[in-house]
Design a protein around this motif. Structure first.
Motif, PDB file in Angstrom:
ATOM      1  N   ILE A  46      28.144  -8.547   0.478  1.00 25.97           N
ATOM      2  CA  ILE A  46      26.818  -8.870  -0.019  1.00 25.97           C
ATOM      3  C   ILE A  46      26.718  -8.421  -1.474  1.00 25.97           C
ATOM      4  N   CYS A  47      26.201  -9.291  -2.323  1.00 27.46           N
ATOM      5  CA  CYS A  47      26.033  -8.970  -3.742  1.00 27.46           C
ATOM      6  C   CYS A  47      24.829  -8.043  -3.876  1.00 27.46           C
ATOM      7  N   LYS A  48      25.089  -6.780  -4.123  1.00 24.68           N
ATOM      8  CA  LYS A  48      24.030  -5.772  -4.196  1.00 24.68           C
ATOM      9  C   LYS A  48      23.530  -5.544  -5.611  1.00 24.68           C
ATOM     10  N   SER A  86      23.644 -14.710  -2.541  1.00 20.89           N
ATOM     11  CA  SER A  86      23.903 -13.486  -1.789  1.00 20.89           C
ATOM     12  C   SER A  86      22.949 -12.376  -2.204  1.00 20.89           C
ATOM     13  N   TYR A  87      22.719 -12.248  -3.482  1.00 18.68           N
ATOM     14  CA  TYR A  87      21.835 -11.215  -4.046  1.00 18.68           C
ATOM     15  C   TYR A  87      20.397 -11.396  -3.546  1.00 18.68           C
ATOM     16  N   THR A  88      19.939 -12.641  -3.535  1.00 22.32           N
ATOM     17  CA  THR A  88      18.555 -12.940  -3.164  1.00 22.32           C
ATOM     18  C   THR A  88      18.318 -12.861  -1.665  1.00 22.32           C
ATOM     19  N   THR A  89      19.282 -13.345  -0.889  1.00 20.59           N
ATOM     20  CA  THR A  89      19.095 -13.433   0.565  1.00 20.59           C
ATOM     21  C   THR A  89      19.761 -12.307   1.335  1.00 20.59           C
ATOM     22  N   ALA A  90      20.500 -11.460   0.647  1.00 20.77           N
ATOM     23  CA  ALA A  90      21.244 -10.358   1.281  1.00 20.77           C
ATOM     24  C   ALA A  90      22.178 -10.878   2.374  1.00 20.77           C
ATOM     25  N   THR A  91      22.845 -11.998   2.079  1.00 21.19           N
ATOM     26  CA  THR A  91      23.826 -12.582   2.995  1.00 21.19           C
ATOM     27  C   THR A  91      25.215 -12.499   2.364  1.00 21.19           C
ATOM     28  N   THR A 109      19.880  -3.286  -9.161  1.00 21.35           N
ATOM     29  CA  THR A 109      19.744  -3.744  -7.777  1.00 21.35           C
ATOM     30  C   THR A 109      18.571  -4.716  -7.663  1.00 21.35           C
ATOM     31  N   ARG A 110      18.517  -5.435  -6.567  1.00 23.42           N
ATOM     32  CA  ARG A 110      17.408  -6.369  -6.322  1.00 23.42           C
ATOM     33  C   ARG A 110      16.079  -5.620  -6.228  1.00 23.42           C
ATOM     34  N   ASP A 111      16.058  -4.501  -5.501  1.00 31.07           N
ATOM     35  CA  ASP A 111      14.824  -3.724  -5.390  1.00 31.07           C
ATOM     36  C   ASP A 111      14.352  -3.251  -6.757  1.00 31.07           C
TER      37      ASP A 111
END
Length: 191
Positions: A46-48, A86-91, A109-111
């Motif tokens: 997963i792209c974190k 991957s970054y947006t959907t955490a897949t 990070t996304r957060d």
């Protein structure tokens, strides 16, 4: 390191970002160094993080069942790198992203992006502008790849990304453009 990000943000904003607001922005980024051929992201992970490239060159690619590498994107200084899906959907990612040269990045990070968008109007504006430009560039590339001749695709590439020519080998550029190294050699001879 942070000055480059500061200058990048200011290049999108007519009035720039204040020093105080940039102090908020820079606290969300973490420096990272990767050696040549080191992975930023591997298929299945997963792209974190998204990364802002300070120096170096990277490529995003997938590999088919026969082992053929398909270049999806190329990145150099002042570009953002990551697998957006991957970054947006955490897949898990379908792609690999590795360094073509020793690379220095600023990671977020996304957060942290979500929080920063709420805390920094300047950063939020830059992200909106980048998203619009990215969408337009992707649409142009898609149109070119489905309807453009190989010669025109190469001419557009040279026009839009002249810095890439000295940074990536011919077979990588050919893959990015969707044709073989031999086709690229023929096109270059004709030009």
């Amino acid at each position: 390191m942070m000055k480059q990000l500061f200058d990048y943000i200011n290049s999108y904003l007519p009035n720039g970002i204040s020093e105080g607001e940039f102090e908020i922005v820079k606290n969300y980024f973490t420096p990272k160094r990767l050696r040549k051929r080191q992975y930023f992201l591997q298929e299945g992970d997963i792209c974190k993080y998204y990364g802002f490239i300070l120096s170096g060159a990277m490529r995003q690619y997938c590999v088919d069942d026969k082992g053929t590498v398909f270049i999806v994107q190329l990145f150099i200084e002042n570009w953002w790198v990551g697998d957006r899906e991957s970054y947006t959907t955490a897949t898990p990612s379908k792609y690999n992203i590795d360094t073509w040269e020793d690379t220095e990045l600023l990671l977020i990070t996304r957060d942290d992006v979500t929080e920063l968008l709420n805390r920094s109007p300047a950063f939020a504006k830059v992200v909106r502008i980048m998203d619009d430009r990215n969408s337009i560039a992707n649409q142009k590339r898609l149109t070119s790849s489905i309807s453009g001749r190989a010669e025109q695709r190469y001419a557009d590439f040279v026009s839009y990304h002249p810095d890439f020519l000295d940074r990536f080998p011919q077979h990588t550029i050919a893959s990015y453009l969707g044709f073989t190294k031999d086709t690229l050699s023929r096109i270059k001879r004709q030009i």
